[in-house]
Design a protein around this motif. Structure first.
Motif, short mmCIF file in Angstrom:
data_model
loop_
_atom_site.label_atom_id
_atom_site.label_comp_id
_atom_site.label_asym_id
_atom_site.label_seq_id
_atom_site.Cartn_x
_atom_site.Cartn_y
_atom_site.Cartn_z
N PRO A 98 0.82 -1.21 0.00
CA PRO A 98 0.00 0.00 0.00
C PRO A 98 0.86 1.27 0.00
N PRO A 99 0.25 2.39 -0.39
CA PRO A 99 0.99 3.66 -0.30
C PRO A 99 1.05 4.16 1.14
N ARG A 100 1.87 5.18 1.34
CA ARG A 100 2.14 5.72 2.68
C ARG A 100 0.87 6.01 3.48
N ALA A 101 -0.11 6.68 2.85
CA ALA A 101 -1.30 7.12 3.59
C ALA A 101 -2.07 5.93 4.17
N VAL A 102 -2.04 4.81 3.46
CA VAL A 102 -2.77 3.62 3.91
C VAL A 102 -2.07 3.02 5.14
N LEU A 103 -0.75 3.00 5.10
CA LEU A 103 -0.02 2.46 6.26
C LEU A 103 -0.13 3.43 7.45
N PHE A 104 -0.16 4.72 7.18
CA PHE A 104 -0.36 5.69 8.27
C PHE A 104 -1.71 5.44 8.94
N ASP A 105 -2.73 5.19 8.11
CA ASP A 105 -4.08 4.92 8.63
C ASP A 105 -4.07 3.67 9.52
N TYR A 106 -3.35 2.66 9.07
CA TYR A 106 -3.28 1.39 9.81
C TYR A 106 -2.58 1.57 11.16
#
Ligand code: FAD
Ligand code: NAP
Length: 469
Positions: A98-106
């Protein structure tokens, strides 16, 4: 009196320490007095992309080295938290890279659910730390970066989780001052769009050189030259990309390489790694190391050898990331509360030496992955962090490295199985090379506004986004 714990930094490592204490509290343990200092206005560390220049909004040097269009460079199945899975967070399978924003969300989702935000003092930088040998307490001087107000705090235990991929390593090259184009370090790279049609020289032969080089290719760079010091990466690069040995001389736009070849360039990006830098610590408590899998002087890679009240998280070079920080945080927690007994200085030293000897003999990526797998396993075995199948994660790292060798532009399109839930990831709706929107919304909702997504997933995304506002 409960112990007083100071945590410096609320990136993934500091967040793991907060979660570790919260997990114990849920099982009935007493919560220590915790203060976590975070110099930025939000948590997430490298994953918190909230600044666009070398200096952040508070006049501090920008912490993160990430950039637009940064997608995970390892499979998410290798970094999955054992106590908070991707399935739990997203409610459906997602892709492996996933891109950065998705991992930040996680990573944010897990700690939001744990109610640990209240322990974090945001916009607060630690400026100096002292340790009093007689009283065995740390005195921490902090400063609010917005108001300038400073404070002093006292702790029994101190966790340093400030990361080590923020302060650029800047080597000198003869004649580089004559280069008329842009020269930057990877830390300051924010996106490759402006390199369309340009000839780029990247110095370094590790993850940053590879990823920024391929970002530039994706965004239409005319050519990408990768200059290595030790050895070439040797991937099957697109035809516009070449590897050359180290630059020996710059003469204006021309760079000479040690094999006698030369080239003309529009921009130079130093992908030459980062320094361990802890300007708030006295030298007696400071790691001095290059970026290695086992920095010396840390028992179990976590406990400072000369002062077992001092802990470092995430100080290693990283195959494993989020789940390794968890394993370290659980271990540090149990040492702090006396659940894990610390051996004598001599025994600790022998243990450190064993790891360092093994590190010195490592040959190649597969052995490095084995090494860090064994390290993580040892920590997990010592605590109640949920066990998971580390052998299959290790195998996944090896598959990932093989996929990179086979197709450097396509490895992010591969799918992998979670070692924790058994869930097979979904192929992403858009191949990485074509994916030009790295937002959470586009990632979860499909390739265009008109794509039908399943109703649950859409609701889930909207709900979570609303919660973040
Ligand atoms: P950091 O994330 O660096 O967080 C440290 C925190 O400490 C920051 O919030 C900072 O503001 C704070 N801090 C620093 N100094 C002070 C101070 N004096 N006072 C108060 N607060 C302070 N890992 C992956 O798993 N997958 C990837 O795809 C991936 N991509 C990466 C790409 C780049 C360009 C880089 C540089 C790293 C990448 N990583 C990736 C590795 C990344 O380092 C880890 O995922 C993770 O962010 C490390 O967490 P950390 O908490 O140890 O450090
Ligand atoms: P790194 O892995 O520490 O590599 C540093 C590189 O700089 C090495 O190739 C090293 O060469 C070279 N170097 C150092 N000094 C040099 C000198 N004087 N002259 C020439 N070369 C020199 O650092 P990194 O590549 O910046 O990676 C840091 C972290 O960021 C990693 O955890 C990585 O996973 C992460 N990252 C992730 C992504 C992503 O896609 N998600 C993108 C970028 C970075 P030697 O090999 O000779 O030592």
């Amino acid at each position: 009196m409960s112990i007083r714990v100071g945590i410096i930094g609320a990136g993934p490592s500091g967040m793991a320490q907060l979660r570790a204490f919260e997990a114990a509290r849920k099982q009935g343990a007493a919560m220590p007095e915790i203060t976590c200092f975070e110099k930025q206005s939000d948590w997430g560390g490298q994953w918190n992309y909230s600044w666009h220049t070398g200096i952040d909004g508070a006049g501090e040097s920008a912490h993160s080295s990430m950039y637009r269009h940064l997608w995970s460079n390892g499979p998410k199945e290798c970094l999955e938290f054992a106590d908070y899975t991707f399935d739990e967070h997203f409610g459906r399978p997602i892709s492996s890279f996933p891109p950065r924003a998705v991992l930040f969300d996680y990573i944010s989702g897990r700690v939001e659910k744990s109610d640990v935000r209240k322990y974090v003092r945001f916009n607060t930088a630690v400026r100096w730390v002292n340790y009093d040998e007689a009283t065995e307490v740390f005195t921490v001087e902090s400063q609010n970066v917005k108001t300038g107000a400073s404070e002093t705090h006292v702790f029994d235990k101190l966790v340093v989780s400030t990361g080590h991929f923020s302060v650029p390593n800047i080597p000198e090259f003869e004649g580089i001052n004559t280069f008329p184009g842009e020269i930057m370090h990877a830390h300051d790279f924010r996106g490759a769009e402006r390199f369309a049609g340009k000839d780029l020289l990247m110095i370094g032969s590790s993850y940053s050189a590879e990823d920024i080089g391929m970002q530039a290719h994706k965004m239409g760079a005319a050519s990408v030259t990768l200059s290595y010091r030790s050895s070439p990466m040797g991937y099957d690069w697109p035809s516009s990309t070449v590897e050359r040995p180290l630059v020996t001389l710059f003469e204006g736009r021309t760079a000479q390489f040690s094999d006698g070849t030369s080239g003309e360039f529009d921009a130079v990006i130093l992908c030459t790694g980062y320094l361990h830098k802890y300007p708030f610590l006295p030298s007696t408590m400071t790691i001095s190391s290059s970026n290695v899998l086992y920095p010396g002087n840390l028992y179990k890679g976590v406990v400072w050898q000369q002062n077992t009240n001092l802990f470092y998280l995430g100080a290693q070079d990283q195959y494993y990331t989020f789940n390794m920080f968890d394993a370290q945080a659980w271990f540090a927690r149990d040492v702090m509360v006396g659940k894990i007994e610390i051996p004598t200085a001599e025994d600790r030293s022998a243990d450190i030496s064993r790891w360092l000897e093994r590190q010195n003999a490592l040959k190649g990526h597969d052995e490095e992955s084995d090494f860090q797998t064994d390290y993580v396993r040892e920590l997990i075995n010592a605590t109640d962090y949920p066990e998971f199948d580390l052998d299959s994660v290790n195998a996944l790292f090896k598959d990932w490295m093989r996929h990179k060798s086979e197709d450097i532009l396509g490895y992010r399109d591969q799918t992998h199985r979670s070692a924790i839930t058994g869930t097979m990831s979904e192929p992403h709706h858009t191949r990485w090379i074509n994916a030009m929107d790295d937002s959470l919304e586009r990632y979860l909702n499909g390739p265009s506004e008109n794509v039908n997504t399943n109703a649950m997933a859409t609701l889930d995304v909207e709900g979570r986004l609303a919660g973040h506002k």
